[in-house]
Scaffold this motif. Structure first.
Motif, short mmCIF file in Angstrom:
data_model
loop_
_atom_site.label_atom_id
_atom_site.label_comp_id
_atom_site.label_asym_id
_atom_site.label_seq_id
_atom_site.Cartn_x
_atom_site.Cartn_y
_atom_site.Cartn_z
N SER A 33 0.82 -1.22 0.00
CA SER A 33 0.00 0.00 0.00
C SER A 33 0.85 1.27 0.00
CB SER A 33 -0.95 0.00 1.21
OG SER A 33 -0.22 -0.11 2.43
N GLU A 36 -8.24 -1.48 -5.93
CA GLU A 36 -7.89 -0.96 -4.60
C GLU A 36 -9.08 -1.05 -3.66
OE1 GLU A 36 -4.60 2.33 -6.19
OE2 GLU A 36 -6.59 2.94 -5.53
N MET A 93 -4.76 1.70 3.13
CA MET A 93 -5.54 1.35 1.95
C MET A 93 -6.61 2.40 1.65
SD MET A 93 -6.01 -2.75 2.49
CE MET A 93 -4.59 -3.81 2.81
#
Length: 315
Positions: free
Chosen positions: A75, A113, A273
């Motif tokens: 990330s 994502e 994230m």
């Protein structure tokens, strides 16, 4: 032994620099031969070449059942590429971005994502009794997105080659592409494995841990590819490389790691994230309207990254 590991890191650094130079030159060569947009070739050639070393490293760590830091590495590395590297490149001059790339490829990256965030954040979405974990099934789902991505990019490249009957790819060019990927991958693996063995002095360890050194090593190929791209006046390669690298890490590396050994996700990784998703959406909004990233956009992107990294270190 410390001297040997440090020497290995230096050799790996040099190999990554040489490999990145070869990949950029061969990317330009293939684009001229096939007439395929450089950004798509860069997604495969540069992106895969720079991300393959981390994919292999995650497999090694997962087989050793020591892969719990992989989501953190991934990330932050992808975030640094999208906000910091792309932002700095935008500060040096306008980067033209085709709307089709934003509509399809960058949007696909944002979608992946969000999927990764959902699979990781069971605690947030399913209640406090759920366990935040990337299981083998989650890994299969992520890797399936990686396979779909390879199919989409491969199909675009194949069509571009087949649509022109006069396209003739020299065997030497193919060999040089393979050489660039092998050199870059070997350099990255040498550096990552050596960092696991070195001992960081206690005074320095307070500020710089091994995990941050690994993140720096992971973004080195992207830095060199961006430098060589700017030097050759080929800004299209920068975005293509970052897209290919991000997809390789988020879906390929994390997916394979979770399939081999389930990964427990910490709350801080969930925050990373979330910021990654928000940062990618911000870049999408910047680039979609004007089909370019300018100095103002670059300054905002770089500032957001620096502020978040400082806040993360202070936590």
């Amino acid at each position: 032994m410390m001297k040997i590991y440090l020497l290995t890191i230096i050799i790996g650094f040099i190999l990554e620099m040489l490999g990145a130079d070869i990949l950029v030159k061969q990317n330009i060569c293939f684009a001229k031969i096939t007439k395929i947009p450089k950004v798509y070739i860069a997604m495969i050639l540069c992106g895969m070449g720079s991300g393959l070393s981390y994919l292999i490293y995650t497999i090694i760590r997962s087989l050793q059942k020591n892969n719990q830091m992989i989501p953190f590495h991934t990330s932050i590395t992808v975030l640094s590429g999208i906000l910091l590297i792309l932002g700095i490149c935008a500060m040096t001059g306008k980067i033209k971005i085709y709307r089709g790339v934003m509509q399809q490829d960058f949007s696909y990256l944002i979608f992946v994502e969000i999927i990764l965030l959902y699979l990781s954040a069971d605690y947030l979405f399913h209640g406090k009794h759920s366990m935040r974990i990337l299981s083998g099934i989650d890994g299969v789902i992520l890797f399936a997105f990686f396979v779909v991505y390879l199919y989409i990019i491969g199909k675009k490249t194949y069509r571009g080659i087949m649509n022109d009957e006069n396209v003739k790819i020299d065997l030497t060019a193919i060999l040089f592409c393979g050489l660039g990927i092998v050199i870059t991958t070997a350099g990255g693996i040498m550096m990552l494995l050596s960092v696991d063995k070195i001992v960081i002095p206690s005074l320095l360890k307070k500020y710089v841990g091994k995990e941050f050194i690994k993140i720096l090593i992971m973004i080195i190929p992207n830095i060199f590819i961006s430098i060589w791209s700017i030097k050759n006046r080929e800004p299209d390669l920068i975005l293509g490389n970052l897209l290919g690298y991000s997809m390789t890490c988020l879906t390929g590396a994390v997916g394979v790691a979770a399939m081999i050994n389930p990964i427990v996700i910490s709350v801080s990784e969930i925050y990373n994230m979330i910021i990654l998703c928000c940062g990618s959406i911000m870049v999408w909004l910047f680039a979609y309207k004007d089909q370019q990233l300018n100095r103002f956009h670059g300054c905002v992107m770089g500032t957001v990254f620096v502020v978040y990294m400082v806040s993360m270190v202070m936590r």
